[in-house]
Scaffold this motif. Sequence first.
Motif, short mmCIF file in Angstrom:
data_model
loop_
_atom_site.label_atom_id
_atom_site.label_comp_id
_atom_site.label_asym_id
_atom_site.label_seq_id
_atom_site.Cartn_x
_atom_site.Cartn_y
_atom_site.Cartn_z
N THR A 99 11.34 -57.77 -97.57
CA THR A 99 12.09 -58.64 -98.47
C THR A 99 13.25 -57.84 -99.05
N THR A 100 14.11 -58.50 -99.80
CA THR A 100 15.22 -57.76 -100.40
C THR A 100 14.70 -56.78 -101.45
N GLY A 123 16.75 -61.04 -96.40
CA GLY A 123 16.86 -62.23 -97.23
C GLY A 123 16.02 -63.40 -96.75
N ASP A 126 12.68 -63.75 -98.40
CA ASP A 126 12.83 -64.21 -99.79
C ASP A 126 12.86 -65.72 -99.84
N ILE A 131 11.41 -67.10 -103.49
CA ILE A 131 11.80 -66.13 -104.51
C ILE A 131 13.07 -66.62 -105.20
N LEU A 133 16.56 -67.27 -106.41
CA LEU A 133 17.77 -66.90 -105.70
C LEU A 133 18.59 -65.84 -106.44
N GLU A 135 17.36 -63.35 -107.91
CA GLU A 135 16.76 -62.07 -107.55
C GLU A 135 17.23 -61.61 -106.17
N THR A 136 17.25 -62.54 -105.23
CA THR A 136 17.73 -62.20 -103.89
C THR A 136 19.18 -61.73 -103.92
N ARG A 137 20.00 -62.48 -104.64
CA ARG A 137 21.42 -62.13 -104.74
C ARG A 137 21.60 -60.76 -105.39
N ASN A 139 19.42 -58.27 -105.58
CA ASN A 139 18.91 -57.19 -104.71
C ASN A 139 19.90 -56.85 -103.61
N LEU A 140 20.48 -57.87 -102.99
CA LEU A 140 21.46 -57.62 -101.94
C LEU A 140 22.69 -56.90 -102.49
N PHE A 175 20.85 -70.79 -101.17
CA PHE A 175 20.42 -69.61 -100.41
C PHE A 175 21.45 -69.27 -99.34
#
Length: 238
Positions: A99-100, A123, A126, A131, A133, A135-137, A139-140, A175
């Motif tokens: 995951t990210t 991603g 995720d 998860i 979004l 958080e994903t953004r 982390n990336l 996403f």
Amino acid sequence: MTKIPSKIPRPLMFCYFFMLLSLGCGENVNKPKEEPATEDTDQKLEVARSYGKILFFGDSLTAGYGLEVSQAFPALIQQKMDSLGLEYSVVNAGLSGETTASGKNRLGWVLEDRIEIVILELGANDGLRGIPLTETRTNLQSMVEMVREKLPNAKIILAGMKIPPNMGPAYTAEFESIFPDLASKENVSLIPFLLENVAGIPSLNQSDGIHPTIQGQKIVANNVWDILGPMLAMENHQ
């Protein structure tokens, strides 16, 4: 391994593909006899050291799950570069199920000297797990910043990803927008959709329906090369 029914409509096949994606997810004491260095071997070592590195950092798609490492798209990119006489060596740092969040924790361990390009492919897991979004953004973006801090001269390519509408249209659309938005904000290159012309097509995926076959990997490699190739051409003409 979960089997996919043979007569699922194509739209459902695409969804099923992504629902399963996250599931895919001693020292030798006999040392060889040392040979005396020669001028020829010294020259070969010097050439090897001069090669820049391209880091592929991602999940099972990058790792080439279900195939030999030599059949995964990063290795196909290496073959392409070798055939063109481009002096770069590929580092495949794919890990199934990544995951990210876990990728952000692992990235620092694989960033090393002479890495000139980083392809960031994370991603999908995720999105499949719902998860948040933000958080994903975050982390990336943190990973982009980590690369720039440790390797300020390295170029970054972000691999875009899509998910089925299981989480609702708003989540799905947001996403998908993470990747082009982040690429624009951070001024990095973007592969619009890594699995373009592969996702959801049974003949291009393994029996689990989620990981590309050898032929599918070739198409993924072409998707990557569409962005990476011009970048390398520009580098070699500077």
